[in-house]
Design a protein around this motif. Structure first.
Motif, PDB file in Angstrom:
ATOM      1  N   GLN A 161       0.827  -1.196   0.000  1.00  0.00           N
ATOM      2  CA  GLN A 161       0.000   0.000   0.000  1.00  0.00           C
ATOM      3  C   GLN A 161       0.862   1.247   0.000  1.00  0.00           C
ATOM      4  N   GLU A 162       1.993   1.209   0.673  1.00  0.00           N
ATOM      5  CA  GLU A 162       2.860   2.371   0.728  1.00  0.00           C
ATOM      6  C   GLU A 162       3.416   2.728  -0.649  1.00  0.00           C
ATOM      7  N   VAL A 163       3.749   1.741  -1.470  1.00  0.00           N
ATOM      8  CA  VAL A 163       4.243   2.011  -2.818  1.00  0.00           C
ATOM      9  C   VAL A 163       3.157   2.723  -3.622  1.00  0.00           C
ATOM     10  N   PHE A 164       1.948   2.172  -3.616  1.00  0.00           N
ATOM     11  CA  PHE A 164       0.838   2.798  -4.328  1.00  0.00           C
ATOM     12  C   PHE A 164       0.602   4.220  -3.813  1.00  0.00           C
ATOM     13  N   LYS A 165       0.537   4.363  -2.487  1.00  0.00           N
ATOM     14  CA  LYS A 165       0.280   5.679  -1.892  1.00  0.00           C
ATOM     15  C   LYS A 165       1.372   6.682  -2.247  1.00  0.00           C
ATOM     16  N   GLU A 166       2.614   6.230  -2.257  1.00  0.00           N
ATOM     17  CA  GLU A 166       3.723   7.135  -2.579  1.00  0.00           C
ATOM     18  C   GLU A 166       3.664   7.589  -4.031  1.00  0.00           C
ATOM     19  N   LEU A 167       3.379   6.664  -4.938  1.00  0.00           N
ATOM     20  CA  LEU A 167       3.243   7.044  -6.345  1.00  0.00           C
ATOM     21  C   LEU A 167       2.078   8.010  -6.541  1.00  0.00           C
ATOM     22  N   LEU A 168       0.971   7.757  -5.848  1.00  0.00           N
ATOM     23  CA  LEU A 168      -0.199   8.632  -5.941  1.00  0.00           C
ATOM     24  C   LEU A 168       0.119  10.011  -5.371  1.00  0.00           C
ATOM     25  N   ARG A 169       0.758  10.043  -4.208  1.00  0.00           N
ATOM     26  CA  ARG A 169       1.116  11.315  -3.575  1.00  0.00           C
ATOM     27  C   ARG A 169       2.060  12.119  -4.461  1.00  0.00           C
ATOM     28  N   ASN A 170       3.067  11.446  -5.002  1.00  0.00           N
ATOM     29  CA  ASN A 170       4.041  12.115  -5.852  1.00  0.00           C
ATOM     30  C   ASN A 170       3.395  12.668  -7.118  1.00  0.00           C
ATOM     31  N   ALA A 171       2.516  11.884  -7.730  1.00  0.00           N
ATOM     32  CA  ALA A 171       1.832  12.331  -8.952  1.00  0.00           C
ATOM     33  C   ALA A 171       0.970  13.560  -8.666  1.00  0.00           C
ATOM     34  N   LYS A 172       0.234  13.531  -7.569  1.00  0.00           N
ATOM     35  CA  LYS A 172      -0.623  14.665  -7.221  1.00  0.00           C
ATOM     36  C   LYS A 172       0.208  15.911  -6.935  1.00  0.00           C
ATOM     37  N   GLU A 173       1.261  15.731  -6.175  1.00  0.00           N
ATOM     38  CA  GLU A 173       2.139  16.847  -5.813  1.00  0.00           C
ATOM     39  C   GLU A 173       2.748  17.487  -7.067  1.00  0.00           C
ATOM     40  N   THR A 174       3.228  16.666  -7.981  1.00  0.00           N
ATOM     41  CA  THR A 174       3.837  17.167  -9.217  1.00  0.00           C
ATOM     42  C   THR A 174       2.802  17.842 -10.104  1.00  0.00           C
ATOM     43  N   ALA A 175       1.632  17.248 -10.224  1.00  0.00           N
ATOM     44  CA  ALA A 175       0.572  17.816 -11.065  1.00  0.00           C
ATOM     45  C   ALA A 175       0.135  19.195 -10.570  1.00  0.00           C
ATOM     46  N   GLU A 176       0.188  19.401  -9.269  1.00  0.00           N
ATOM     47  CA  GLU A 176      -0.256  20.674  -8.685  1.00  0.00           C
ATOM     48  C   GLU A 176       0.861  21.701  -8.536  1.00  0.00           C
ATOM     49  N   ASP A 177       2.095  21.317  -8.850  1.00  0.00           N
ATOM     50  CA  ASP A 177       3.247  22.197  -8.666  1.00  0.00           C
ATOM     51  C   ASP A 177       3.380  23.148  -9.857  1.00  0.00           C
ATOM     52  N   LYS A 178       2.978  24.382  -9.661  1.00  0.00           N
ATOM     53  CA  LYS A 178       2.982  25.372 -10.745  1.00  0.00           C
ATOM     54  C   LYS A 178       4.398  25.763 -11.194  1.00  0.00           C
ATOM     55  N   SER A 179       5.406  25.389 -10.417  1.00  0.00           N
ATOM     56  CA  SER A 179       6.781  25.684 -10.827  1.00  0.00           C
ATOM     57  C   SER A 179       7.277  24.680 -11.877  1.00  0.00           C
ATOM     58  N   LYS A 180       6.576  23.570 -12.040  1.00  0.00           N
ATOM     59  CA  LYS A 180       6.945  22.556 -13.039  1.00  0.00           C
ATOM     60  C   LYS A 180       6.408  22.977 -14.408  1.00  0.00           C
ATOM     61  N   ASP A 181       7.084  22.523 -15.458  1.00  0.00           N
ATOM     62  CA  ASP A 181       6.592  22.828 -16.812  1.00  0.00           C
ATOM     63  C   ASP A 181       5.296  22.062 -17.068  1.00  0.00           C
ATOM     64  N   ILE A 182       4.535  22.536 -18.027  1.00  0.00           N
ATOM     65  CA  ILE A 182       3.189  22.018 -18.294  1.00  0.00           C
ATOM     66  C   ILE A 182       3.211  20.532 -18.688  1.00  0.00           C
ATOM     67  N   GLU A 183       4.202  20.105 -19.473  1.00  0.00           N
ATOM     68  CA  GLU A 183       4.260  18.696 -19.893  1.00  0.00           C
ATOM     69  C   GLU A 183       4.504  17.767 -18.703  1.00  0.00           C
ATOM     70  N   THR A 184       5.372  18.171 -17.810  1.00  0.00           N
ATOM     71  CA  THR A 184       5.627  17.381 -16.600  1.00  0.00           C
ATOM     72  C   THR A 184       4.353  17.265 -15.774  1.00  0.00           C
ATOM     73  N   ARG A 185       3.625  18.359 -15.664  1.00  0.00           N
ATOM     74  CA  ARG A 185       2.375  18.361 -14.907  1.00  0.00           C
ATOM     75  C   ARG A 185       1.306  17.507 -15.588  1.00  0.00           C
ATOM     76  N   LYS A 186       1.273  17.512 -16.906  1.00  0.00           N
ATOM     77  CA  LYS A 186       0.302  16.681 -17.628  1.00  0.00           C
ATOM     78  C   LYS A 186       0.610  15.189 -17.450  1.00  0.00           C
ATOM     79  N   ILE A 187       1.879  14.839 -17.484  1.00  0.00           N
ATOM     80  CA  ILE A 187       2.268  13.444 -17.278  1.00  0.00           C
ATOM     81  C   ILE A 187       1.887  13.011 -15.868  1.00  0.00           C
ATOM     82  N   ALA A 188       2.141  13.876 -14.908  1.00  0.00           N
ATOM     83  CA  ALA A 188       1.778  13.577 -13.514  1.00  0.00           C
ATOM     84  C   ALA A 188       0.262  13.466 -13.362  1.00  0.00           C
ATOM     85  N   THR A 189      -0.474  14.283 -14.086  1.00  0.00           N
ATOM     86  CA  THR A 189      -1.943  14.216 -14.040  1.00  0.00           C
ATOM     87  C   THR A 189      -2.418  12.876 -14.584  1.00  0.00           C
ATOM     88  N   PHE A 190      -1.809  12.422 -15.678  1.00  0.00           N
ATOM     89  CA  PHE A 190      -2.158  11.103 -16.201  1.00  0.00           C
ATOM     90  C   PHE A 190      -1.889  10.024 -15.149  1.00  0.00           C
TER      91      PHE A 190
END
Length: 164
Positions: free
Chosen positions: A21-50
């Motif tokens: 569960q921790e692996v799944f949760k960590e991947l989910l947390r990381n993806a959400k954090e990256t998708a919401e990080d406005k300092s990241k470029d748009i493509e990185t955020r789109k990949i994280a959103t996917f």
């Protein structure tokens, strides 16, 4: 002695489930954090959103099965292990895809890579979900680099692209 071994085995099983569960949760947390990080470029955020949407989709699909029978610990553990395995394989699949695209020198090479990965995604369903609008939301969206089906068996899809 037998009682001790059974208790020890149950403890190990519980710890393995928690780690899965921790692996799944960590991947989910990381993806959400990256998708919401406005300092990241748009493509990185789109990949994280996917990635976030894919992980959420898988969790939604298995949640109903787990809730149907909350007393079957073996089923629960298998479901969590499957979710963990699929999550990690999806992460590896996307990483391999992005690395392959980065190495491609010609547009024709990029097109082949995109086709191979998209085909692996669509040709290896996990849940056989009939909600095509949902599962093809990224697959049919040219605004995303990750044009993959949400209903993908990522373990099989990863094996397919590695074979190519």
């Amino acid at each position: 002695m037998k009682k001790f071994l059974i208790i020890a085995a149950m403890c190990c099983l519980t710890m393995a489930t928690a780690q899965a569960q921790e692996v799944f949760k960590e991947l989910l947390r990381n993806a959400k954090e990256t998708a919401e990080d406005k300092s990241k470029d748009i493509e990185t955020r789109k990949i994280a959103t996917f990635k976030y949407d894919e992980l959420s989709y898988m969790a939604m699909k298995v949640r109903d099965d787990v809730l149907r029978d909350t007393t079957d610990l073996e089923f629960f553990n298998k479901t969590v292990a499957m979710l963990n395995e699929q999550s990690f394989a999806m992460h590896e699949f996307v990483t391999l895809y992005l690395n392959s695209l980065a190495k491609a020198k010609k547009k024709s090479e990029r097109d082949i890579i995109i086709t191979v990965f998209r085909d692996a995604s669509i040709n290896n369903p996990l849940f056989n979900d009939m909600d095509k609008e949902l599962i093809l939301a990224y697959y049919n969206n040219e605004n995303y680099l990750t044009q993959f089906s949400l209903d993908t068996d990522w373990v099989k899809a990863l094996a397919a692209v590695r074979k190519e």
